[in-house]
Design an enzyme around this catalytic site. Structure first.
Site, PDB file in Angstrom:
ATOM      1  N   HIS A  64       0.831  -1.206   0.000  1.00 32.77           N
ATOM      2  CA  HIS A  64       0.000   0.000   0.000  1.00 32.77           C
ATOM      3  C   HIS A  64       0.866   1.256   0.000  1.00 32.77           C
ATOM      4  CE1 HIS A  64      -4.000   1.853   1.608  1.00 32.77           C
ATOM      5  NE2 HIS A  64      -3.318   2.756   0.931  1.00 32.77           N
ATOM      6  N   HIS A  66       1.534   5.183  -2.324  1.00 33.11           N
ATOM      7  CA  HIS A  66       1.037   6.142  -3.310  1.00 33.11           C
ATOM      8  C   HIS A  66       2.235   6.860  -3.917  1.00 33.11           C
ATOM      9  CE1 HIS A  66      -3.178   5.805  -1.911  1.00 33.11           C
ATOM     10  NE2 HIS A  66      -2.613   5.599  -0.729  1.00 33.11           N
ATOM     11  N   TYR A  67       2.405   6.739  -5.236  1.00 36.70           N
ATOM     12  CA  TYR A  67       3.582   7.319  -5.887  1.00 36.70           C
ATOM     13  C   TYR A  67       3.282   8.536  -6.763  1.00 36.70           C
ATOM     14  CZ  TYR A  67       6.756   3.733  -4.135  1.00 36.70           C
ATOM     15  OH  TYR A  67       7.527   2.932  -3.328  1.00 36.70           O
ATOM     16  N   ARG A  68       2.025   8.918  -6.929  1.00 35.65           N
ATOM     17  CA  ARG A  68       1.624  10.207  -7.509  1.00 35.65           C
ATOM     18  C   ARG A  68       2.004  10.415  -8.964  1.00 35.65           C
ATOM     19  NH1 ARG A  68      -1.610  10.442  -3.197  1.00 35.65           N
ATOM     20  NH2 ARG A  68      -0.612  11.141  -1.269  1.00 35.65           N
ATOM     21  N   ASP A 156      -8.521   2.957  -3.662  1.00 35.32           N
ATOM     22  CA  ASP A 156      -8.059   3.556  -2.409  1.00 35.32           C
ATOM     23  C   ASP A 156      -7.937   5.074  -2.522  1.00 35.32           C
ATOM     24  OD1 ASP A 156      -6.960   3.216   0.350  1.00 35.32           O
ATOM     25  OD2 ASP A 156      -5.310   4.288  -0.589  1.00 35.32           O
ATOM     26  N   HIS A 183     -10.720   0.771   0.496  1.00 38.67           N
ATOM     27  CA  HIS A 183     -10.740   1.922   1.397  1.00 38.67           C
ATOM     28  C   HIS A 183     -12.170   1.993   1.917  1.00 38.67           C
ATOM     29  CE1 HIS A 183      -9.709   6.241   2.479  1.00 38.67           C
ATOM     30  NE2 HIS A 183     -11.032   6.213   2.604  1.00 38.67           N
ATOM     31  N   HIS A 236      -5.970  -0.419   5.795  1.00 43.53           N
ATOM     32  CA  HIS A 236      -5.779   0.388   7.012  1.00 43.53           C
ATOM     33  C   HIS A 236      -6.941   0.328   8.009  1.00 43.53           C
ATOM     34  CE1 HIS A 236      -7.935   3.033   4.297  1.00 43.53           C
ATOM     35  NE2 HIS A 236      -6.845   3.466   3.684  1.00 43.53           N
ATOM     36  N   ASP A 309       0.744   2.651   3.801  1.00 44.21           N
ATOM     37  CA  ASP A 309      -0.082   3.727   3.255  1.00 44.21           C
ATOM     38  C   ASP A 309       0.770   4.990   3.049  1.00 44.21           C
ATOM     39  OD1 ASP A 309      -2.224   5.154   2.268  1.00 44.21           O
ATOM     40  OD2 ASP A 309      -3.218   5.412   4.205  1.00 44.21           O
TER      41      ASP A 309
END
Length: 434
Positions: A64, A66-68, A156, A183, A236, A309
């Site tokens: 989990h 987040h690489y944007r 998510d 999520h 989460h 996360d």
């Protein structure tokens, strides 16, 4: 005759299939070729790494992050995010699909996977969104997305608000042996909340988010999981009520797994400092009784794994004293192992073997990542080496992520990463070891 490339890691405390043993690890052409005591190869032409007094583990696995990229590369890129992961000892991650454009077709998925392979210094697996455009309405075609390379499915960042959409997604998950990583949040019950509802929210004068916004949707989803047989994975988990629902679902034999984030294990809402937005995440930090329940849920097996996360944001999106308007999320890749080791293993709450299980073979097993999570002959040489003995103060200057949004900066920790290897190649090395 081709010359073999070899590296010998000598004298470490090695995590071998869940057992900690003093051993050497021999790497040949990117694979682990031997693990044992006093391995000596007179023909060894490669380098020798002295791991005396160090911990040698399989590369950590985080399902989990987040690489944007694409869309918000000012926050993070695949390259900087994967460097941060390597700094934390992670060698395999699952990147969420809340990027722009989101990879909701096979063509976009192929492009995303190519980008991950080119830019990532570690193995970057890719989620497909559950719904087209992550809009929560039309379910993507799971079969073609899986064929294109999606390793799981998640919207998510947004809960799926319509029961029929989740039902159809879980039907497809069952038909394609896929995972829906959810999520869990009913938007109609958030009431503009920015931190957990309770005394702290009242003290700070900000709206609170009730725990039922999570548990009510979870209850719905578990019923749909039972109806379809699809694999439902809760992202989460944050409340004691959610944990109890997952426990009951597992006792009923439902195809359910879940993860917990490090910050929900380490902090409660009473520890929020002023209106510091580094303490703002979604789901929010909960009460101490929730935190204690999550710790118990890991220990009794209700919670399957730990996942960070990792949620990087630019500094202007996380103003120091503005909980109301700040973005949700904190970084996690570079503080996960060292914070958890320091707070839980050194205090005797977790055994080191347990912590490593929740960060290596458990996520690899649940998400069927066959090439990750184990240190054994024949496996890829994805390896992390940690220093458990030397205290270290976390500082902004050392982070390899573009983002610095974490409340843990300034903390003294043990368990810093000395080296991370992917397929036998060093992708992170601490400065004093170069």
């Amino acid at each position: 005759m081709t010359t073999q490339q070899q590296t010998l890691i000598k004298g470490g405390l090695v995590d071998v299939m869940g057992e900690l043993v003093h051993a050497d690890v021999l790497i040949t052409d990117g694979q682990i070729s031997a693990v044992g005591r006093r391995l000596v190869d007179e023909q060894l032409s490669g380098k020798v790494i002295d791991a005396s007094d160090l911990l040698v583990t399989p590369g950590l696995v985080d399902v989990h992050v987040h690489y944007r990229e694409p869309g918000q590369t000012y926050k993070e890129t695949i390259h900087t995010g994967s460097l941060a992961a390597a700094h934390g000892g992670f060698t395999t991650v699952g990147a969420m699909a809340n990027v722009d454009p989101t990879p909701d077709t096979p063509e976009k998925m192929n492009e995303m996977l190519e980008r991950n392979a080119q830019e990532g210094v570690i193995h970057v697996k890719q989620y497909s969104p559950v719904t087209v455009g992550r809009a929560g309405k039309e379910v993507v075609d799971f079969a073609t997305q899986r064929q294109a390379g999606a390793f799981a499915f998640s919207d998510d960042g947004s809960g799926i608000q319509t029961a029929g959409v989740m039902y159809r997604a879980l039907q497809q998950a069952a038909a394609t042996d896929s995972i829906v990583a959810a999520h869990v949040e009913d938007n109609s019950l958030t009431f503009g909340g920015v931190i957990n509802a309770g005394d702290k929210a009242k003290q700070l004068g900000v709206p609170g988010k009730i725990s039922a916004s999570e548990t009510s949707q979870l209850a719905r989803d578990l019923i749909l999981c039972q109806a379809t047989g699809g694999h439902y994975h809760m992202c989460h988990v944050s409340t004691k009520e959610s944990l109890e629902l997952v426990r009951i679902a597992k006792e009923m034999g439902l195809n359910v797994t879940c993860e917990v984030a490090p910050h929900h294990l380490l902090l409660n809402d009473d520890e929020i400092v002023g209106c510091d937005s580094n303490y703002k995440m979604n789901p929010p930090l909960r009460h101490e009784e929730d935190r204690q329940a999550l710790i118990g849920g890991l220990l009794d097996g209700t919670i399957d794994m730990i996942a960070t996360d990792h949620a990087p944001h630019a500094a202007n999106e996380k103003p120091h004293d503005d909980l109301l308007h700040a973005a949700n999320g904190i970084t996690g890749s570079e503080t996960c192992f060292n914070k958890l080791y320091t707070e839980f293993v050194k205090s005797g709450i977790f055994r080191l073997e347990q912590l490593l299980h929740w960060l290596t073979d458990a996520p690899a097993d649940v998400f069927k990542i066959e090439e990750a999570g184990r240190l054994a002959p024949g496996e890829p040489a994805d390896i992390a080496i940690f220093d458990l003995k030397t205290p270290h103060v976390l500082s902004n200057s050392e982070y390899l992520s573009k983002a610095k949004n974490t409340p843990f900066t300034g903390d003294t920790v043990y368990g810093t990463t000395v080296m991370t290897m992917v397929d036998g190649h060093v992708v992170y090395q601490r400065e004093d070891r170069k």
